[in-house]
Design a protein around this motif. Structure first.
Motif, PDB file in Angstrom:
ATOM      1  N   LEU A   1      24.781 -13.809 167.062  1.00 24.77           N
ATOM      2  CA  LEU A   1      25.383 -14.015 168.560  1.00 24.77           C
ATOM      3  C   LEU A   1      24.484 -15.223 169.204  1.00 24.77           C
ATOM      4  O   LEU A   1      25.102 -16.220 169.795  1.00 24.77           O
ATOM      5  CB  LEU A   1      25.461 -12.647 169.301  1.00 24.77           C
ATOM      6  CG  LEU A   1      26.270 -12.516 170.448  1.00 24.77           C
ATOM      7  CD1 LEU A   1      27.658 -12.843 170.295  1.00 24.77           C
ATOM      8  CD2 LEU A   1      25.996 -11.367 171.191  1.00 24.77           C
ATOM      9  N   VAL A   2      23.211 -15.191 169.393  1.00 28.01           N
ATOM     10  CA  VAL A   2      22.529 -15.909 170.281  1.00 28.01           C
ATOM     11  C   VAL A   2      22.733 -17.500 169.424  1.00 28.01           C
ATOM     12  O   VAL A   2      22.749 -18.523 170.169  1.00 28.01           O
ATOM     13  CB  VAL A   2      20.908 -15.616 170.061  1.00 28.01           C
ATOM     14  CG1 VAL A   2      20.668 -14.546 170.814  1.00 28.01           C
ATOM     15  CG2 VAL A   2      20.339 -15.799 168.771  1.00 28.01           C
TER      16      VAL A   2
ATOM     17  N   CYS B   1      31.613  -8.342 171.220  1.00 26.22           N
ATOM     18  CA  CYS B   1      30.259  -7.917 170.663  1.00 26.22           C
ATOM     19  C   CYS B   1      30.041  -6.638 171.644  1.00 26.22           C
ATOM     20  O   CYS B   1      30.760  -6.393 172.743  1.00 26.22           O
ATOM     21  CB  CYS B   1      29.173  -8.709 170.494  1.00 26.22           C
ATOM     22  SG  CYS B   1      29.025  -9.532 172.370  1.00 26.22           S
TER      23      CYS B   1
ATOM     24  N   LEU C   1      18.366 -14.777 176.411  1.00 28.74           N
ATOM     25  CA  LEU C   1      17.506 -15.620 175.602  1.00 28.74           C
ATOM     26  C   LEU C   1      17.977 -17.211 175.665  1.00 28.74           C
ATOM     27  O   LEU C   1      17.112 -18.025 175.623  1.00 28.74           O
ATOM     28  CB  LEU C   1      17.617 -15.129 174.059  1.00 28.74           C
ATOM     29  CG  LEU C   1      16.786 -13.618 173.720  1.00 28.74           C
ATOM     30  CD1 LEU C   1      17.161 -13.089 172.479  1.00 28.74           C
ATOM     31  CD2 LEU C   1      15.435 -14.154 173.746  1.00 28.74           C
ATOM     32  N   ILE C   2      19.150 -17.281 175.561  1.00 32.50           N
ATOM     33  CA  ILE C   2      19.810 -18.715 175.408  1.00 32.50           C
ATOM     34  C   ILE C   2      20.169 -19.250 176.617  1.00 32.50           C
ATOM     35  O   ILE C   2      20.476 -20.430 176.680  1.00 32.50           O
ATOM     36  CB  ILE C   2      20.991 -18.620 174.397  1.00 32.50           C
ATOM     37  CG1 ILE C   2      21.940 -17.902 174.898  1.00 32.50           C
ATOM     38  CG2 ILE C   2      20.520 -18.612 172.999  1.00 32.50           C
ATOM     39  CD1 ILE C   2      23.329 -18.440 174.782  1.00 32.50           C
TER      40      ILE C   2
ATOM     41  N   VAL D   1      33.801 -14.260 175.079  1.00 30.44           N
ATOM     42  CA  VAL D   1      33.339 -13.014 174.511  1.00 30.44           C
ATOM     43  C   VAL D   1      33.749 -11.860 175.324  1.00 30.44           C
ATOM     44  O   VAL D   1      33.597 -11.850 176.695  1.00 30.44           O
ATOM     45  CB  VAL D   1      31.798 -13.113 174.509  1.00 30.44           C
ATOM     46  CG1 VAL D   1      31.181 -11.719 173.504  1.00 30.44           C
ATOM     47  CG2 VAL D   1      31.197 -14.642 174.199  1.00 30.44           C
TER      48      VAL D   1
ATOM     49  N   PHE E   1      20.919 -24.990 176.334  1.00 25.00           N
ATOM     50  CA  PHE E   1      19.903 -24.550 175.307  1.00 25.00           C
ATOM     51  C   PHE E   1      19.715 -25.810 174.271  1.00 25.00           C
ATOM     52  O   PHE E   1      18.676 -26.099 174.062  1.00 25.00           O
ATOM     53  CB  PHE E   1      20.293 -23.279 174.277  1.00 25.00           C
ATOM     54  CG  PHE E   1      19.147 -23.031 173.551  1.00 25.00           C
ATOM     55  CD1 PHE E   1      18.475 -21.736 174.012  1.00 25.00           C
ATOM     56  CD2 PHE E   1      19.307 -23.257 172.239  1.00 25.00           C
ATOM     57  CE1 PHE E   1      17.381 -21.588 173.177  1.00 25.00           C
ATOM     58  CE2 PHE E   1      17.991 -22.914 171.557  1.00 25.00           C
ATOM     59  CZ  PHE E   1      17.407 -22.036 171.889  1.00 25.00           C
TER      60      PHE E   1
ATOM     61  N   GLN F   1      21.472  -9.448 176.118  1.00 27.67           N
ATOM     62  CA  GLN F   1      20.252  -9.911 175.901  1.00 27.67           C
ATOM     63  C   GLN F   1      20.176 -11.346 175.245  1.00 27.67           C
ATOM     64  O   GLN F   1      19.468 -12.263 175.292  1.00 27.67           O
ATOM     65  CB  GLN F   1      19.795  -8.960 174.632  1.00 27.67           C
ATOM     66  CG  GLN F   1      18.318  -9.285 173.885  1.00 27.67           C
ATOM     67  CD  GLN F   1      17.360  -8.948 175.013  1.00 27.67           C
ATOM     68  OE1 GLN F   1      17.482  -8.166 175.956  1.00 27.67           O
ATOM     69  NE2 GLN F   1      16.173  -9.998 175.119  1.00 27.67           N
ATOM     70  N   ALA F   2      21.436 -11.586 174.490  1.00 26.33           N
ATOM     71  CA  ALA F   2      21.603 -13.045 174.097  1.00 26.33           C
ATOM     72  C   ALA F   2      21.745 -13.901 174.904  1.00 26.33           C
ATOM     73  O   ALA F   2      21.149 -15.162 174.963  1.00 26.33           O
ATOM     74  CB  ALA F   2      22.992 -13.189 173.240  1.00 26.33           C
TER      75      ALA F   2
ATOM     76  N   ALA G   1      23.856  -6.299 173.720  1.00 26.16           N
ATOM     77  CA  ALA G   1      23.744  -7.440 172.813  1.00 26.16           C
ATOM     78  C   ALA G   1      24.234  -8.840 173.561  1.00 26.16           C
ATOM     79  O   ALA G   1      23.437  -9.712 173.443  1.00 26.16           O
ATOM     80  CB  ALA G   1      24.607  -7.306 171.572  1.00 26.16           C
ATOM     81  N   HIS G   2      25.388  -8.871 174.221  1.00 27.91           N
ATOM     82  CA  HIS G   2      25.741 -10.175 174.965  1.00 27.91           C
ATOM     83  C   HIS G   2      24.457 -10.467 176.104  1.00 27.91           C
ATOM     84  O   HIS G   2      24.410 -11.603 176.188  1.00 27.91           O
ATOM     85  CB  HIS G   2      26.953  -9.688 175.720  1.00 27.91           C
ATOM     86  CG  HIS G   2      27.584 -10.746 176.628  1.00 27.91           C
ATOM     87  ND1 HIS G   2      26.941 -10.840 177.826  1.00 27.91           N
ATOM     88  CD2 HIS G   2      28.185 -12.034 176.496  1.00 27.91           C
ATOM     89  CE1 HIS G   2      27.618 -11.872 178.710  1.00 27.91           C
ATOM     90  NE2 HIS G   2      27.987 -12.614 177.754  1.00 27.91           N
TER      91      HIS G   2
ATOM     92  N   ALA H   1      21.148  -9.460 167.373  1.00 27.66           N
ATOM     93  CA  ALA H   1      22.206 -10.364 167.807  1.00 27.66           C
ATOM     94  C   ALA H   1      21.631 -11.571 167.443  1.00 27.66           C
ATOM     95  O   ALA H   1      21.983 -12.685 168.155  1.00 27.66           O
ATOM     96  CB  ALA H   1      22.241 -10.190 169.284  1.00 27.66           C
TER      97      ALA H   1
ATOM     98  N   MET I   1      28.958  -8.718 166.105  1.00 27.21           N
ATOM     99  CA  MET I   1      29.863  -9.751 166.611  1.00 27.21           C
ATOM    100  C   MET I   1      31.100 -10.065 165.751  1.00 27.21           C
ATOM    101  O   MET I   1      30.966 -10.019 164.511  1.00 27.21           O
ATOM    102  CB  MET I   1      28.941 -11.266 166.588  1.00 27.21           C
ATOM    103  CG  MET I   1      29.855 -12.401 166.962  1.00 27.21           C
ATOM    104  SD  MET I   1      28.732 -13.901 167.179  1.00 27.21           S
ATOM    105  CE  MET I   1      29.039 -14.417 165.346  1.00 27.21           C
TER     106      MET I   1
END
Lengths: 295, 295
Positions: A220-221, B181, B192-193, B152, A229, B188-189, B185-186, A217, B1
């Protein structure tokens, strides 16, 4: 921490008797030159390169600007506005050119190593104006940079009180808020609020990039990252030389600050791991209540 | 994506045939109400409290606003603009009031648990408009919140393509940038952000407070903290309920993101510990180069 204001008006005369010398005309030196001239002081400056001198003259960052250290000879107070590494390893020619009677101060963001190098000088005062922008170099100096910002001095028992008062006058002439504290407290404080956070913030960018790639991803990120962020990662994406210099010159305090940081992050992670949601909410409420004290 | 734009003009007619229903008129629901009405659509809304309904009517957040679920009965598309916990545990009365033929979507910031709860509904589309402010409640809705922001959707093979197209029309009607997406994946993204960085940022505030106290510099760290600290700590000082909810509903992805984060921070700390300054500068240069990709 001791802070005082407006008690030095009488001393302004002394500061006005002789020119103020600046060594370096980057962001801090250049901004000081502009503000001190605007305050009616005579300012002379020593720079390293002829091309810098030329541009600094065009920008009128000081009344006299030269690459010859002799430009400092009549100065009563000299501000070493040099990067920390050059401040810790000053060229012999500079040392020789500092008038014996002059008050000398610096602007370095770590104070213990500066004192170690400079405290044998008779009228030395370690200080740190806490102002900045992302810019650097001879184009960076600007009016009003220090207005309302802290200017911290870290005097020792051996520090000349008259020299300290003179540096306070400079700080107040440019509108800074003067305060004094011990060098070790200063270095630990800036490690906690500035030097360690650079690493915390930098790790976030790397984690998002690598974690995104692992999850397939990566695009995506990048696409979904928003203002939260951007804010959290801002100082981690700053000047790598500067970040490294701070970690190097303030290494022990940075490592200690990282230990504090790790304990806190471990605690929050444990709450997520063990699904202690009321406790996590309580911890985040504490943070929410604490943060305004730092603004 | 996958991202696409402007291919749905023809479908706009279908969206216009029947009213759009909003469940909840907080920041997201209220903003949608204002923007969709401005786009010429008929909007009806269900809210929980009579006092909210009254205030929402004064603010004209929708043409019809009621606490009776029957207000949704003629709607062709319904947006569940509810907080994640209420979305995952919807009241029976709401479920009973959703017309069988209506397209239903949500705005939750974690998608896998939403799909788990809602995918059995015939025309359900899981989606997440990524826009926000620090505000919440009936006063928070505002025009233009979604303009240029990602919206999204995380369709599955079983997702009704016409329902997906209808939600895309809503997103584009409010100026959002549509993309699709996988739910995993969404999640996890955003871990992370957004969700993991809340913890990273919160730990910083606690570390500064406790580290400062330990160094006897509690007042000093608060006084010296500047814009860099304010930025890095901003999301850690946000709504504790929201931060907890994200960690709870996206727990596994948040823990995985924290692992990535820890590896990066460990790496940087090791470089400071072992005084590998050129390597630290190289690492910070990588971060500096990477960060703009996330802006």
């Amino acid at each position: 921490m001791t802070s005082s204001q407006g008690e030095s008006a009488q001393g302004q005369g002394a500061l006005r008797e002789r020119p103020v010398g600046l060594v370096g005309l980057g962001l801090i030196g250049g901004s000081l030159g502009l503000d001190l001239q605007a305050a009616g002081l005579e300012v002379r400056a020593l720079v390293h390169r002829a091309s810098t001198a030329e541009r600094a003259r065009e920008r009128q960052l000081a009344q006299r600007i030269d690459t010859d250290p002799a430009v400092l000879q009549d100065c009563g107070l000299i501000v070493l506005a040099l990067p920390l590494d050059r401040l810790l390893h000053p060229p012999e020619a500079l040392l020789a050119a500092l008038p014996a009677a002059a008050v000398v101060t610096d602007v370095g963001s770590v104070k213990a190593p500066v004192l170690e190098r400079w405290r044998q000088l008779d009228h030395f005062v370690a200080s740190h104006p806490m102002a900045g922008t992302a810019e650097a170099g001879v184009e960076a100096g600007l009016r009003g940079l220090f207005e309302g910002r802290p200017w911290v001095a870290t005097p020792e028992p051996s520090t000349d009180p008259e020299a300290l008062a003179a540096v306070q006058q400079v700080a107040e002439a440019v509108g800074a808020q003067w305060l004094t504290c011990g060098a070790s407290a200063h270095d630990q404080a800036v490690a906690l609020i500035s030097h360690m956070p650079v690493l915390v913030s930098a790790a976030l960018v790397e984690a998002a990039a690598l974690g995104g790639a692992e999850a397939g991803a990566g695009a995506l990120v990048r696409h979904l990252a928003s203002s939260g962020f951007a804010d959290t990662s801002r100082i981690g994406g700053g000047n790598p030389e500067l970040g490294t210099l701070m970690a190097r010159c303030n290494r022990e305090a940075v490592l200690r600050a990282l230990q504090h940081y790790r304990q806190q992050l471990d605690g929050l992670e444990a709450l997520v791991q063990s699904e202690q949601w009321p406790e996590l909410e309580q911890a985040l409420s504490t943070t929410q209540a604490l943060r305004p004290e730092f603004l």
